[in-house]
Design a protein around this motif. Sequence first.
Motif, PDB file in Angstrom:
ATOM      1  N   VAL A  61      38.907  35.662  33.416  1.00 14.72           N
ATOM      2  CA  VAL A  61      38.078  36.524  34.268  1.00 14.72           C
ATOM      3  C   VAL A  61      36.599  36.243  34.051  1.00 14.72           C
ATOM      4  O   VAL A  61      35.827  36.097  35.003  1.00 14.72           O
ATOM      5  N   LEU A 101      35.193  33.199  35.795  1.00 14.66           N
ATOM      6  CA  LEU A 101      34.917  33.312  37.229  1.00 14.66           C
ATOM      7  C   LEU A 101      33.455  33.672  37.461  1.00 14.66           C
ATOM      8  O   LEU A 101      32.798  33.129  38.357  1.00 14.66           O
ATOM      9  N   ARG A 102      32.948  34.597  36.648  1.00 12.91           N
ATOM     10  CA  ARG A 102      31.553  35.037  36.809  1.00 12.91           C
ATOM     11  C   ARG A 102      30.565  33.971  36.366  1.00 12.91           C
ATOM     12  O   ARG A 102      29.419  33.949  36.817  1.00 12.91           O
ATOM     13  N   ARG A 132      42.083  34.047  44.121  1.00 12.40           N
ATOM     14  CA  ARG A 132      42.195  35.028  43.042  1.00 12.40           C
ATOM     15  C   ARG A 132      41.140  36.123  43.174  1.00 12.40           C
ATOM     16  O   ARG A 132      41.431  37.311  43.020  1.00 12.40           O
ATOM     17  N   SER A 133      39.909  35.729  43.435  1.00 11.46           N
ATOM     18  CA  SER A 133      38.826  36.712  43.474  1.00 11.46           C
ATOM     19  C   SER A 133      38.846  37.545  44.750  1.00 11.46           C
ATOM     20  O   SER A 133      38.304  38.653  44.781  1.00 11.46           O
ATOM     21  N   ASN A 134      39.465  37.029  45.814  1.00 17.88           N
ATOM     22  CA  ASN A 134      39.574  37.783  47.068  1.00 17.88           C
ATOM     23  C   ASN A 134      40.980  38.313  47.276  1.00 17.88           C
ATOM     24  O   ASN A 134      41.401  38.576  48.412  1.00 17.88           O
ATOM     25  N   ALA A 152      32.704  37.002  40.894  1.00 15.18           N
ATOM     26  CA  ALA A 152      33.119  35.605  40.788  1.00 15.18           C
ATOM     27  C   ALA A 152      32.170  34.680  41.535  1.00 15.18           C
ATOM     28  O   ALA A 152      31.716  34.980  42.641  1.00 15.18           O
ATOM     29  N   ARG A 173      31.656  35.830  49.093  1.00 14.86           N
ATOM     30  CA  ARG A 173      32.819  34.990  48.757  1.00 14.86           C
ATOM     31  C   ARG A 173      33.751  34.837  49.958  1.00 14.86           C
ATOM     32  O   ARG A 173      34.288  33.760  50.209  1.00 14.86           O
TER      33      ARG A 173
END
Length: 210
Positions: free
Chosen positions: A68, A71-72, A111-113, A162, A170
Amino acid sequence: MGAVAVVAAAPVAVPAMATALMSGGIYFSGWVAGGVQVPYQMAKDWLLSERVVAHVPDGTGHMLNVRVRHLRESALLYDGGAPAIHLQQDDGVRVLTGAAAQRGLGVLLARSNAWGASASQVRAAVQRIGERGDVTGWLRAASRLSARPGGRVMAKMRKVGALGLTPVERLAVEMALHEDAERKILEGELAHLAEAWKAAEEIAAIADVL
């Protein structure tokens, strides 16, 4: 009732607390030396940030573990050609390009959306792209936002996550990448048709001579 441990007088680091929490054998009284409350939320956030959310192929047959927090810390790179990723992962930083970047971005954005988007978010994403003229203009702008040194201003309030982008940004990137890929496929098909047409004309010209 199980083992119960009381927080000692010495300060406890968040990773150590997280390890103890995962072991299931510790209870926090809520206080450490000096009357400072144990930051339980910090421990919880740390645990969540260490969760592996994606396995990204690097193009050489290896899979990269992305957590996680990675991602950032990762960023979209785009200079008008093919997109690339400045990817943070368990073994450090990798820059993925070409097909590996396309696959990697697909995985990370999915993954992030993962929670999908509302109709208003979709409209806002389309507007973001429109404001930059086309998908190329938007991907350039998104790359600058994503890789901004020092991060984004008021990032938490704006829900920057992310790739250093907001959920709407995104989504706009994901839409732009799909459109760009479709355009390239179409251009490739048109190029093949043009070559086939040219070859047919040459054959016809030879037949006329004969």
